[in-house]
Scaffold this motif. Sequence first.
Motif, PDB file in Angstrom:
ATOM      1  N   LEU A  17       9.340  -1.387   8.032  1.00  0.00           N
ATOM      2  CA  LEU A  17       8.581  -2.713   8.256  1.00  0.00           C
ATOM      3  C   LEU A  17       7.912  -2.362   9.219  1.00  0.00           C
ATOM      4  N   GLU A  18       8.082  -2.168  10.544  1.00  0.00           N
ATOM      5  CA  GLU A  18       7.681  -2.298  12.038  1.00  0.00           C
ATOM      6  C   GLU A  18       6.239  -1.572  11.133  1.00  0.00           C
ATOM      7  N   GLU A  19       6.411   0.044  11.417  1.00  0.00           N
ATOM      8  CA  GLU A  19       6.148   0.831  10.835  1.00  0.00           C
ATOM      9  C   GLU A  19       4.545   0.863  10.030  1.00  0.00           C
ATOM     10  N   TYR A  20       5.352   0.186   8.926  1.00  0.00           N
ATOM     11  CA  TYR A  20       4.503  -0.087   7.745  1.00  0.00           C
ATOM     12  C   TYR A  20       2.877  -1.184   8.580  1.00  0.00           C
ATOM     13  N   CYS A  21       3.828  -2.304   8.437  1.00  0.00           N
ATOM     14  CA  CYS A  21       2.912  -3.268   9.663  1.00  0.00           C
ATOM     15  C   CYS A  21       1.610  -3.065  10.277  1.00  0.00           C
ATOM     16  N   ARG A  22       2.396  -1.851  11.126  1.00  0.00           N
ATOM     17  CA  ARG A  22       1.436  -1.837  12.591  1.00  0.00           C
ATOM     18  C   ARG A  22       0.563  -0.320  11.198  1.00  0.00           C
TER      19      ARG A  22
ATOM     20  N   ASP B  78       1.053  -1.503   0.012  1.00  0.00           N
ATOM     21  CA  ASP B  78       0.336   0.766  -0.225  1.00  0.00           C
ATOM     22  C   ASP B  78       0.548   1.207  -0.017  1.00  0.00           C
ATOM     23  N   PRO B  79       0.633   2.320  -0.736  1.00  0.00           N
ATOM     24  CA  PRO B  79       1.839   2.995  -1.137  1.00  0.00           C
ATOM     25  C   PRO B  79       1.886   4.350  -0.226  1.00  0.00           C
ATOM     26  N   ALA B  80       0.967   4.507  -0.397  1.00  0.00           N
ATOM     27  CA  ALA B  80       0.285   5.717   0.754  1.00  0.00           C
ATOM     28  C   ALA B  80       0.762   5.293   2.436  1.00  0.00           C
ATOM     29  N   LEU B  81       0.402   3.784   3.338  1.00  0.00           N
ATOM     30  CA  LEU B  81       0.775   4.011   4.286  1.00  0.00           C
ATOM     31  C   LEU B  81       2.545   3.735   4.274  1.00  0.00           C
ATOM     32  N   LEU B  82       2.895   3.215   3.374  1.00  0.00           N
ATOM     33  CA  LEU B  82       4.206   2.853   2.809  1.00  0.00           C
ATOM     34  C   LEU B  82       5.183   4.165   3.308  1.00  0.00           C
ATOM     35  N   GLN B  83       4.188   5.620   2.669  1.00  0.00           N
ATOM     36  CA  GLN B  83       4.978   6.179   2.571  1.00  0.00           C
ATOM     37  C   GLN B  83       5.280   7.104   4.089  1.00  0.00           C
ATOM     38  N   GLU B  84       3.329   7.084   4.749  1.00  0.00           N
ATOM     39  CA  GLU B  84       3.202   7.207   5.765  1.00  0.00           C
ATOM     40  C   GLU B  84       3.981   6.674   6.771  1.00  0.00           C
ATOM     41  N   ALA B  85       4.938   5.136   6.831  1.00  0.00           N
ATOM     42  CA  ALA B  85       5.632   4.529   7.766  1.00  0.00           C
ATOM     43  C   ALA B  85       7.098   5.341   7.230  1.00  0.00           C
TER      44      ALA B  85
END
Length: 483
Positions: free
Chosen positions: A137-142, A45-52
Amino acid sequence: MKLSLPVRRRHWVRLDNASNIFLAARSDVDTKVFRMAAELDHEVDPALLQEALETTYERFPLYHAVLRRGVFWYYLQDSDLRPVLEPETEHTCAPIYQADRRTLLFRVVHHRRRVSLEVFHALSDGTGALWFLTALLEEYCRRRFAPEDTADAAGSVEPEVHELAADSFAHHFRRRTRAERAARAREEQERAAHEEEFTREAASAMLRAQEEEPEIAEEPAGEESDAPDPAPRRVLRLRGTRTPDHRTRVLELTMPVAPVLALAKGEGVAMSMFLTAAFFEAIRRTGALERDSRGARTLTASVPVNLRQFFPSDSARNFFATITVSHTYGAGGDSLGEVARRLQEDFGAEARPEALEGRLRRLIRVERAPLARIVPRPLKDVLLGLANRANNRSLTVAISNLGRVTLPEAAAPHVGRMLFHVSAARPQFCAISHAGLLTISFTSPFVETEHVREYARILTEAGIEVSVAASRTTEAELAEVGR
């Protein structure tokens, strides 16, 4: 009345001891960029990955740095630039640092289920980059699987921050003051007293361990002193057809890690030395030794050592040394197991804190010598480039093994294979394992892949199931993409 706003002074630090060579040695063929990647169990999910990415970025002030050129040296300077996630469009390990542009020294890209972090090696080493990717990866998966926990996690535990300034080479290996030397002498005396007391209690345990662990044969002490000096060894240097646009050729071998560990343990060696011996054997099987016009029979490998395991450091900057191991075919036992044990012996002799510290202190002294300080940076680049080319002539391959990766609880269930490879001036491989899978990534500036084919055969002959994936590199392969 005219008011002026205060000008913020940028924080800057000189490059550490290991980083200077990467500026002088980079080229279109070898960009000195490495990639670390993780395959997820879902489409990114690019949007969530950018936030992470934005959250992770705040925890790594080092990764805010841009590279600047001074009269006498390069230095890292903090910046207000922000990282932007991008879909993967360029070939792997494409150049990052450009002298005429002020850019961050890393990038994060995504493709389907894969998240990739690419880093210019002057900024960080594999361990430092793994810390960044792990946090990402931790931030994104959360955010993806437990968004309600994201706010609680941010407020409950103060995250570790990896600062720009920390230079572990200077901290551990610079010349000490008289007071520091005296304090260290007292610590060594206390340590020696504890070791003497411990030795008596540990003797029986040591004997039991020797019975359980396979021994590595050693030459009797002093035997070489009466023998004539050996003739200079000719080191095999691999050559081939360059890729058409200088892109790195990448092939990935994936296999279960347990049987490979069992093979290494059966030979009484660490996995890195077993994998290196298999590399040597693969090259031998291609007939490269017989084809060499100089009659070279010696293969050498450069192996990096993470210095943090010997000298405590939480810096994400470069903090490693390299050790060279070698084997000469026809001068002794040439089976894979015999070669692996010889490499283990060579590596073990050099990978000791005392040996590493002595070598690194000498390098620091040379770097900090008054004459070296006043040499202009362009001339330093030329001299370091010449030294790097001379070193390359004494190497056959380079390897790097990051070992087993343990991800945080939030990320581990959603990450399968992890991958690691570097741009290459010569054929080499990198290894990393996660979720019970070992991935060995072979990179090369050449299109030929015979040594990788033989490597896969060696493993399959030992009963290991291996899958192979290759990047498109040649003109014919790239043309297939558009069909």
